[in-house]
Design an enzyme around this catalytic site. Structure first.
Site, PDB file in Angstrom:
ATOM      1  N   SER A  26      19.225 -46.362  52.356  1.00  0.00           N
ATOM      2  CA  SER A  26      19.700 -45.869  53.647  1.00  0.00           C
ATOM      3  C   SER A  26      18.724 -46.274  54.764  1.00  0.00           C
ATOM      4  O   SER A  26      19.142 -46.754  55.821  1.00  0.00           O
ATOM      5  CB  SER A  26      19.840 -44.343  53.575  1.00  0.00           C
ATOM      6  N   LYS A  48      16.446 -39.670  56.057  1.00  0.00           N
ATOM      7  CA  LYS A  48      17.546 -40.311  55.315  1.00  0.00           C
ATOM      8  C   LYS A  48      17.928 -39.546  54.041  1.00  0.00           C
ATOM      9  O   LYS A  48      18.510 -40.099  53.116  1.00  0.00           O
ATOM     10  CB  LYS A  48      17.262 -41.791  54.957  1.00  0.00           C
ATOM     11  N   SER A  49      17.623 -38.252  54.051  1.00  0.00           N
ATOM     12  CA  SER A  49      17.912 -37.430  52.866  1.00  0.00           C
ATOM     13  C   SER A  49      19.039 -36.442  53.093  1.00  0.00           C
ATOM     14  O   SER A  49      19.322 -35.619  52.227  1.00  0.00           O
ATOM     15  CB  SER A  49      16.653 -36.652  52.468  1.00  0.00           C
ATOM     16  N   GLY A  50      19.649 -36.483  54.299  1.00  0.00           N
ATOM     17  CA  GLY A  50      20.708 -35.511  54.588  1.00  0.00           C
ATOM     18  C   GLY A  50      20.332 -34.557  55.707  1.00  0.00           C
ATOM     19  O   GLY A  50      20.885 -33.457  55.805  1.00  0.00           O
ATOM     20  N   THR A  51      19.421 -34.992  56.572  1.00  0.00           N
ATOM     21  CA  THR A  51      18.967 -34.157  57.694  1.00  0.00           C
ATOM     22  C   THR A  51      20.138 -33.808  58.619  1.00  0.00           C
ATOM     23  O   THR A  51      20.400 -32.630  58.907  1.00  0.00           O
ATOM     24  CB  THR A  51      17.906 -34.931  58.525  1.00  0.00           C
ATOM     25  N   HIS A  63      10.250 -33.250  59.690  1.00  0.00           N
ATOM     26  CA  HIS A  63      10.040 -34.301  58.684  1.00  0.00           C
ATOM     27  C   HIS A  63       8.604 -34.258  58.145  1.00  0.00           C
ATOM     28  O   HIS A  63       8.218 -35.141  57.380  1.00  0.00           O
ATOM     29  CB  HIS A  63      10.288 -35.682  59.290  1.00  0.00           C
ATOM     30  N   ARG A  87      26.815 -44.227  57.357  1.00  0.00           N
ATOM     31  CA  ARG A  87      27.003 -45.553  56.778  1.00  0.00           C
ATOM     32  C   ARG A  87      27.943 -45.510  55.582  1.00  0.00           C
ATOM     33  O   ARG A  87      29.040 -46.037  55.624  1.00  0.00           O
ATOM     34  CB  ARG A  87      25.622 -46.102  56.391  1.00  0.00           C
ATOM     35  N   LYS A  88      27.521 -44.873  54.497  1.00  0.00           N
ATOM     36  CA  LYS A  88      28.362 -44.795  53.295  1.00  0.00           C
ATOM     37  C   LYS A  88      28.519 -43.370  52.798  1.00  0.00           C
ATOM     38  O   LYS A  88      29.560 -42.996  52.285  1.00  0.00           O
ATOM     39  CB  LYS A  88      27.776 -45.655  52.177  1.00  0.00           C
ATOM     40  N   PHE A 106      31.883 -36.008  54.525  1.00  0.00           N
ATOM     41  CA  PHE A 106      31.492 -37.258  55.189  1.00  0.00           C
ATOM     42  C   PHE A 106      32.611 -37.798  56.068  1.00  0.00           C
ATOM     43  O   PHE A 106      32.409 -38.108  57.245  1.00  0.00           O
ATOM     44  CB  PHE A 106      31.105 -38.283  54.118  1.00  0.00           C
ATOM     45  N   ARG A 128      16.638 -36.160  48.321  1.00  0.00           N
ATOM     46  CA  ARG A 128      17.635 -37.151  47.901  1.00  0.00           C
ATOM     47  C   ARG A 128      16.952 -38.174  47.006  1.00  0.00           C
ATOM     48  O   ARG A 128      15.755 -38.468  47.192  1.00  0.00           O
ATOM     49  CB  ARG A 128      18.206 -37.843  49.150  1.00  0.00           C
ATOM     50  N   TRP A 148      19.675 -32.626  68.060  1.00  0.00           N
ATOM     51  CA  TRP A 148      18.260 -32.469  68.422  1.00  0.00           C
ATOM     52  C   TRP A 148      18.049 -31.320  69.395  1.00  0.00           C
ATOM     53  O   TRP A 148      16.929 -30.922  69.650  1.00  0.00           O
ATOM     54  CB  TRP A 148      17.673 -33.779  68.964  1.00  0.00           C
TER      55      TRP A 148
HETATM   56  P1  A3P Z   1      23.663 -43.520  53.993  1.00  0.00           P
HETATM   57  O1  A3P Z   1      22.906 -44.439  54.890  1.00  0.00           O
HETATM   58  O2  A3P Z   1      23.311 -43.697  52.545  1.00  0.00           O
HETATM   59  O3  A3P Z   1      25.133 -43.550  54.218  1.00  0.00           O
HETATM   60  P2  A3P Z   1      19.484 -38.420  57.672  1.00  0.00           P
HETATM   61  O4  A3P Z   1      20.396 -37.602  58.498  1.00  0.00           O
HETATM   62  O5  A3P Z   1      18.467 -37.620  56.915  1.00  0.00           O
HETATM   63  O6  A3P Z   1      18.868 -39.533  58.468  1.00  0.00           O
HETATM   64  O7  A3P Z   1      20.354 -39.094  56.507  1.00  0.00           O
HETATM   65  C1  A3P Z   1      21.306 -40.080  56.803  1.00  0.00           C
HETATM   66  C2  A3P Z   1      22.132 -40.303  55.547  1.00  0.00           C
HETATM   67  O8  A3P Z   1      22.944 -39.137  55.303  1.00  0.00           O
HETATM   68  C3  A3P Z   1      23.084 -41.494  55.678  1.00  0.00           C
HETATM   69  O9  A3P Z   1      23.202 -42.032  54.357  1.00  0.00           O
HETATM   70  C4  A3P Z   1      24.362 -40.796  56.114  1.00  0.00           C
HETATM   71  O10 A3P Z   1      25.535 -41.541  55.875  1.00  0.00           O
HETATM   72  C5  A3P Z   1      24.302 -39.552  55.213  1.00  0.00           C
HETATM   73  N1  A3P Z   1      25.170 -38.465  55.661  1.00  0.00           N
HETATM   74  C6  A3P Z   1      25.271 -37.903  56.877  1.00  0.00           C
HETATM   75  N2  A3P Z   1      26.244 -36.976  56.898  1.00  0.00           N
HETATM   76  C7  A3P Z   1      26.783 -36.953  55.656  1.00  0.00           C
HETATM   77  C8  A3P Z   1      27.860 -36.214  55.031  1.00  0.00           C
HETATM   78  N3  A3P Z   1      28.599 -35.341  55.708  1.00  0.00           N
HETATM   79  N4  A3P Z   1      28.132 -36.468  53.729  1.00  0.00           N
HETATM   80  C9  A3P Z   1      27.404 -37.366  53.034  1.00  0.00           C
HETATM   81  N5  A3P Z   1      26.404 -38.098  53.560  1.00  0.00           N
HETATM   82  C10 A3P Z   1      26.086 -37.903  54.857  1.00  0.00           C
END
Ligand code: A3P
Length: 285
Positions: free
Chosen positions: A130, A45-48, A100, A248-249, A221, A122, A72
């Site tokens: 998230s 949930k850090s931008g993977t 991870h 999500r956001k 996003f 993040r 994947w």
């Molecule tokens: P939120 O739930 O806060 O919206 P991961 O890929 O590590 O699981 O992280 C998922 C998080 O990254 C989610 O955050 C998702 O919306 C956000 N995310 C994915 N692509 C993104 C983008 N292009 N710009 C900003 N945030 C992004």
């Protein structure tokens, strides 16, 4: 299903039975890296997923056809089971991987070969927010339960992939710093073009300004969320989460809409204690 049935402890962190089997972990531990492999290391949930979009585009010189396979497959998680059908040994260089796991859990070959690592971090309060929403939806996970309970599990590291603090500190304290780039979700939100440019520089891939701009635009996003030719998401039949729910956001600071004042104070106190010896200047501090 209970957490005990869902998770097991691997080298001090919880991982999922469903994706981490004795075979996948043995394969991971015996994996042979190449010096030109590129690894995206994140706490979940850090931008993977975002990085799994950006890095292949950089490596391909901005060619969007590199995104035709799902994330994947094109940037597989090394410790998880999807990779078994992917013939990673036969892939041409540079191979792209995701992990991870914490730094100290990487296999012996990693420390000998020293491939490049892009470590994306993040703000943990946003990671928590998230994850809380994601686990409410993800079919392979349990409902996180009451927010306050999940918060304490998160702060204690009793969640999938263990402690955020241990994860971040492990990669920040890694040796061989010249093979490692640290960047944050917050920096990527603040200036994506600059972030793409910095990642390309770290990978020693010269790109025209126009290409960098196109990659950044494509990975905004709103564009990743709506672009139907973008195949980066795990399909809903695999995790119960649609693309719009996963994306999500995509903002910084959403924790302010999620945590109570008392919860935020509790978070800050644990953060202060856990991070007291960390010199790194985080973009969210
Ligand atoms: P939120 O739930 O806060 O919206 P991961 O890929 O590590 O699981 O992280 C998922 C998080 O990254 C989610 O955050 C998702 O919306 C956000 N995310 C994915 N692509 C993104 C983008 N292009 N710009 C900003 N945030 C992004």
């Amino acid at each position: 299903m209970t957490e005990a049935e869902l998770f097991f402890m691997y080298k001090g962190t919880y991982v999922l039975h469903g994706t981490h089997t004795p075979e996948t972990l043995k394969y991971f531990e015996e994996f042979s890296f190449r010096p030109d492999d590129i690894i995206i290391a994140t706490y979940p949930k850090s931008g993977t997923t975002w990085s799994q979009e950006i890095v292949p585009l950089i490596v391909s010189g901005g060619d969007p056809t590199c995104l035709q396979s799902p994330n994947w497959e094109r940037v597989p998680w090394l410790e998880e089971c999807q990779k078994f059908s992917l013939n990673l040994e036969e892939r041409p260089s540079p191979r792209l991987f995701t992990t991870h796991v914490q730094y100290n859990m990487m296999p012996p070959s990693f420390f000998q070969v020293k491939p490049r690592v892009i470590n994306v971090m993040r703000n943990p309060k946003d990671v928590f927010t998230s994850a809380f929403h994601y686990f409410e939806k993800a079919s392979y996970h349990l409902n996180p339960g009451p927010q306050n309970e999940f918060l304490h599990k998160f702060l204690d590291g009793k969640v999938l992939h263990g402690s955020w603090f241990d994860h971040v500190k492990s990669w920040l304290n890694a040796e061989d710093k010249e093979h490692m780039m640290h960047i944050s979700y917050e920096e990527m939100i603040m200036d994506l073009k600059d972030s793409v440019s910095r990642i390309a520089q770290f990978l020693e891939i010269p790109l025209d300004d126009e290409v960098i701009k196109n990659i950044a635009d494509r990975c905004l996003f709103k564009n990743m969320r709506t672009n139907s030719s973008n195949f980066s998401m795990v399909p809903p039949e695999m995790n119960g989460v649609s693309k719009s729910e996963f994306m999500r956001k995509g903002i910084t600071g959403d924790w302010k809409n999620q945590l109570t004042v008392a919860e935020a104070e509790c978070f800050d106190a644990v953060y202060k204690d856990q991070m007291k010896d960390v010199k790194y200047k985080f973009a969210w501090d």
